[in-house]
Motif scaffolding. Structure first.
Motif, PDB file in Angstrom:
ATOM      1  N   LYS A  53       0.868  -1.179   0.000  1.00 37.50           N
ATOM      2  CA  LYS A  53       0.000   0.000   0.000  1.00 37.50           C
ATOM      3  C   LYS A  53       0.902   1.225   0.000  1.00 37.50           C
ATOM      4  CE  LYS A  53      -4.024   2.138   1.063  1.00 37.50           C
ATOM      5  NZ  LYS A  53      -4.459   2.879  -0.074  1.00 37.50           N
ATOM      6  N   PHE A  54       0.803   2.064  -1.039  1.00 36.39           N
ATOM      7  CA  PHE A  54       1.626   3.265  -1.112  1.00 36.39           C
ATOM      8  C   PHE A  54       1.268   4.227   0.019  1.00 36.39           C
ATOM      9  CE2 PHE A  54       1.985   2.792  -6.007  1.00 36.39           C
ATOM     10  CZ  PHE A  54       3.028   1.905  -5.866  1.00 36.39           C
ATOM     11  N   SER A  55       2.268   4.885   0.555  1.00 32.60           N
ATOM     12  CA  SER A  55       2.048   5.911   1.574  1.00 32.60           C
ATOM     13  C   SER A  55       1.448   7.154   0.907  1.00 32.60           C
ATOM     14  CB  SER A  55       3.368   6.264   2.240  1.00 32.60           C
ATOM     15  OG  SER A  55       4.215   6.935   1.318  1.00 32.60           O
ATOM     16  N   ALA A  56       0.985   8.086   1.709  1.00 26.52           N
ATOM     17  CA  ALA A  56       0.369   9.309   1.183  1.00 26.52           C
ATOM     18  C   ALA A  56       1.331  10.082   0.285  1.00 26.52           C
ATOM     19  CB  ALA A  56      -0.120  10.185   2.334  1.00 26.52           C
ATOM     20  N   GLN A  57       2.583  10.222   0.707  1.00 23.76           N
ATOM     21  CA  GLN A  57       3.548  10.984  -0.086  1.00 23.76           C
ATOM     22  C   GLN A  57       3.862  10.295  -1.409  1.00 23.76           C
ATOM     23  OE1 GLN A  57       7.079  12.059   2.174  1.00 23.76           O
ATOM     24  NE2 GLN A  57       5.836  12.651   3.928  1.00 23.76           N
ATOM     25  N   TYR A  58       4.131   8.987  -1.365  1.00 23.59           N
ATOM     26  CA  TYR A  58       4.485   8.296  -2.603  1.00 23.59           C
ATOM     27  C   TYR A  58       3.275   8.176  -3.536  1.00 23.59           C
ATOM     28  CZ  TYR A  58       7.182   5.356  -5.740  1.00 23.59           C
ATOM     29  OH  TYR A  58       7.851   4.861  -6.846  1.00 23.59           O
ATOM     30  N   ARG A  59       2.090   8.055  -2.981  1.00 20.96           N
ATOM     31  CA  ARG A  59       0.873   8.033  -3.794  1.00 20.96           C
ATOM     32  C   ARG A  59       0.701   9.381  -4.495  1.00 20.96           C
ATOM     33  NH1 ARG A  59      -3.736   5.769  -5.136  1.00 20.96           N
ATOM     34  NH2 ARG A  59      -3.343   3.801  -4.096  1.00 20.96           N
ATOM     35  N   ASP A  60       0.852  10.473  -3.748  1.00 22.17           N
ATOM     36  CA  ASP A  60       0.717  11.803  -4.336  1.00 22.17           C
ATOM     37  C   ASP A  60       1.772  12.023  -5.410  1.00 22.17           C
ATOM     38  OD1 ASP A  60      -0.638  14.634  -3.861  1.00 22.17           O
ATOM     39  OD2 ASP A  60       1.520  14.957  -4.190  1.00 22.17           O
ATOM     40  N   PHE A  61       2.999  11.620  -5.125  1.00 22.02           N
ATOM     41  CA  PHE A  61       4.087  11.739  -6.095  1.00 22.02           C
ATOM     42  C   PHE A  61       3.708  11.053  -7.415  1.00 22.02           C
ATOM     43  CE2 PHE A  61       7.834   9.592  -7.946  1.00 22.02           C
ATOM     44  CZ  PHE A  61       8.566  10.702  -8.345  1.00 22.02           C
ATOM     45  N   ASN A  62       3.225   9.833  -7.334  1.00 17.29           N
ATOM     46  CA  ASN A  62       2.874   9.101  -8.543  1.00 17.29           C
ATOM     47  C   ASN A  62       1.633   9.660  -9.215  1.00 17.29           C
ATOM     48  OD1 ASN A  62       4.704   6.741  -9.175  1.00 17.29           O
ATOM     49  ND2 ASN A  62       4.479   6.603  -6.954  1.00 17.29           N
ATOM     50  N   LYS A  63       0.677  10.106  -8.446  1.00 16.08           N
ATOM     51  CA  LYS A  63      -0.565  10.648  -9.011  1.00 16.08           C
ATOM     52  C   LYS A  63      -0.301  11.942  -9.783  1.00 16.08           C
ATOM     53  CE  LYS A  63      -5.262  11.796  -7.948  1.00 16.08           C
ATOM     54  NZ  LYS A  63      -6.335  10.873  -7.771  1.00 16.08           N
ATOM     55  N   HIS A  64       0.586  12.794  -9.271  1.00 20.45           N
ATOM     56  CA  HIS A  64       0.802  14.096  -9.886  1.00 20.45           C
ATOM     57  C   HIS A  64       2.055  14.185 -10.765  1.00 20.45           C
ATOM     58  CE1 HIS A  64      -2.012  15.093  -6.602  1.00 20.45           C
ATOM     59  NE2 HIS A  64      -2.544  15.790  -7.575  1.00 20.45           N
ATOM     60  N   TYR A  65       3.041  13.351 -10.514  1.00 10.69           N
ATOM     61  CA  TYR A  65       4.302  13.458 -11.250  1.00 10.69           C
ATOM     62  C   TYR A  65       4.667  12.166 -11.988  1.00 10.69           C
ATOM     63  CZ  TYR A  65       4.575  17.456  -8.162  1.00 10.69           C
ATOM     64  OH  TYR A  65       4.281  18.602  -7.480  1.00 10.69           O
ATOM     65  N   GLY A  66       4.472  11.027 -11.371  1.00 12.11           N
ATOM     66  CA  GLY A  66       4.732   9.746 -12.013  1.00 12.11           C
ATOM     67  C   GLY A  66       6.184   9.337 -12.121  1.00 12.11           C
ATOM     68  N   TYR A  67       7.071  10.286 -11.922  1.00 12.60           N
ATOM     69  CA  TYR A  67       8.514  10.074 -12.091  1.00 12.60           C
ATOM     70  C   TYR A  67       9.132  11.458 -11.941  1.00 12.60           C
ATOM     71  CZ  TYR A  67      12.796   9.673 -14.953  1.00 12.60           C
ATOM     72  OH  TYR A  67      14.088   9.707 -15.422  1.00 12.60           O
ATOM     73  N   LEU A  68      10.373  11.535 -11.502  1.00 12.71           N
ATOM     74  CA  LEU A  68      11.024  12.838 -11.379  1.00 12.71           C
ATOM     75  C   LEU A  68      12.496  12.703 -11.713  1.00 12.71           C
ATOM     76  CD1 LEU A  68      11.113  15.848 -10.480  1.00 12.71           C
ATOM     77  CD2 LEU A  68      11.466  15.001  -8.134  1.00 12.71           C
ATOM     78  N   SER A  69      12.955  13.605 -12.556  1.00  9.43           N
ATOM     79  CA  SER A  69      14.373  13.667 -12.893  1.00  9.43           C
ATOM     80  C   SER A  69      14.800  15.124 -12.874  1.00  9.43           C
ATOM     81  CB  SER A  69      14.597  13.063 -14.283  1.00  9.43           C
ATOM     82  OG  SER A  69      15.952  13.149 -14.649  1.00  9.43           O
ATOM     83  N   PHE A  70      15.984  15.373 -12.316  1.00  8.56           N
ATOM     84  CA  PHE A  70      16.574  16.703 -12.337  1.00  8.56           C
ATOM     85  C   PHE A  70      18.069  16.560 -12.091  1.00  8.56           C
ATOM     86  CE2 PHE A  70      15.059  15.930  -8.035  1.00  8.56           C
ATOM     87  CZ  PHE A  70      16.173  16.167  -7.264  1.00  8.56           C
ATOM     88  N   PHE A  71      18.853  17.335 -12.792  1.00 10.68           N
ATOM     89  CA  PHE A  71      20.294  17.455 -12.608  1.00 10.68           C
ATOM     90  C   PHE A  71      20.978  16.166 -12.136  1.00 10.68           C
ATOM     91  CE2 PHE A  71      24.211  19.381 -10.804  1.00 10.68           C
ATOM     92  CZ  PHE A  71      24.619  20.012 -11.954  1.00 10.68           C
ATOM     93  N   GLY A  72      20.782  15.090 -12.872  1.00 12.77           N
ATOM     94  CA  GLY A  72      21.447  13.825 -12.563  1.00 12.77           C
ATOM     95  C   GLY A  72      20.742  12.939 -11.555  1.00 12.77           C
ATOM     96  N   CYS A  73      19.631  13.377 -11.021  1.00 14.50           N
ATOM     97  CA  CYS A  73      18.854  12.577 -10.058  1.00 14.50           C
ATOM     98  C   CYS A  73      17.622  12.017 -10.751  1.00 14.50           C
ATOM     99  CB  CYS A  73      18.412  13.436  -8.869  1.00 14.50           C
ATOM    100  SG  CYS A  73      19.778  14.053  -7.876  1.00 14.50           S
ATOM    101  N   GLU A  74      17.305  10.768 -10.437  1.00 11.02           N
ATOM    102  CA  GLU A  74      16.131  10.123 -11.018  1.00 11.02           C
ATOM    103  C   GLU A  74      15.375   9.395  -9.913  1.00 11.02           C
ATOM    104  OE1 GLU A  74      15.317   7.368 -14.864  1.00 11.02           O
ATOM    105  OE2 GLU A  74      16.804   6.584 -13.460  1.00 11.02           O
ATOM    106  N   ILE A  75      14.203   9.914  -9.572  1.00 15.27           N
ATOM    107  CA  ILE A  75      13.361   9.282  -8.559  1.00 15.27           C
ATOM    108  C   ILE A  75      12.325   8.441  -9.293  1.00 15.27           C
ATOM    109  CG2 ILE A  75      11.725   9.652  -6.696  1.00 15.27           C
ATOM    110  CD1 ILE A  75      14.211  12.311  -7.312  1.00 15.27           C
ATOM    111  N   PHE A  76      12.340   7.152  -8.985  1.00 15.15           N
ATOM    112  CA  PHE A  76      11.491   6.194  -9.679  1.00 15.15           C
ATOM    113  C   PHE A  76      10.014   6.436  -9.398  1.00 15.15           C
ATOM    114  CE2 PHE A  76      14.743   2.420  -9.606  1.00 15.15           C
ATOM    115  CZ  PHE A  76      15.720   3.247 -10.123  1.00 15.15           C
ATOM    116  N   GLY A  77       9.221   6.280 -10.442  1.00 15.43           N
ATOM    117  CA  GLY A  77       7.772   6.279 -10.318  1.00 15.43           C
ATOM    118  C   GLY A  77       7.245   4.870 -10.454  1.00 15.43           C
ATOM    119  N   ALA A  78       5.944   4.728 -10.325  1.00 14.86           N
ATOM    120  CA  ALA A  78       5.300   3.418 -10.405  1.00 14.86           C
ATOM    121  C   ALA A  78       4.514   3.310 -11.710  1.00 14.86           C
ATOM    122  CB  ALA A  78       4.377   3.214  -9.210  1.00 14.86           C
TER     123      ALA A  78
END
Length: 158
Positions: A40-65
């Protein structure tokens, strides 16, 4: 260590070089991801995926679902987790969210939740015989992303 840190991180990331997102996921897609992972995704990770789905910036890559593309694990916490579970015995309570490119990865540790129900973020290394905790990185997803964002802000040309 709060939802506010998560919101600050996501807002600040927009000003960083090479900022990219996937545009978000539907509730149905998130439910499919949770079902595939039995997490079960937490509130923060759920929101991250619902609104962004993935994030990359200046060499950083935060995985989405993304439950629809299970062939490519990089950048996709669902595909990466399922692959690591199958091939290396990744415990089911760990969800990969970041690759340090040095043999270590950051995971949401669903075996350790804070008072808000957010999993801590841990750095783990696969040793050939199992996963070993290198260190606890942050109390939750928002704190982890905020640390990455702050580091990028301090980097020239960030």
């Amino acid at each position: 260590m709060s939802y506010e840190n998560y919101k600050t991180a996501m807002e600040t990331a927009k000003s960083l070089r090479y900022y990219t997102t996937a545009g978000g996921r539907s509730d149905e897609s998130l439910q499919k991801s949770e079902d595939l992972l039995d997490i079960k995704f937490s509130a923060q990770y759920r929101d991250f995926n619902k609104h962004y789905g993935y994030l990359s910036f200046f060499g950083c890559e935060i995985f989405g679902a993304d439950p629809e593309d299970l062939e490519i694990a990089e950048g996709n916490s669902v595909a990466c987790a399922l692959s690591e579970r199958r091939d290396y015995g990744l415990p089911s309570f760990l969800l990969p969210i970041y690759n340090f490119d040095d043999g270590c990865m950051a995971y949401l540790d669903h075996s350790s939740l804070n008072e808000a129900g957010e999993p801590r973020v841990v750095m783990m290394e696969y040793t050939g015989s199992g996963y070993e905790l290198v260190k606890v990185l942050d109390e939750d997803f928002g704190d982890f992303v905020l640390h990455l964002v702050r580091e990028a802000e301090e980097t020239p040309d960030g």
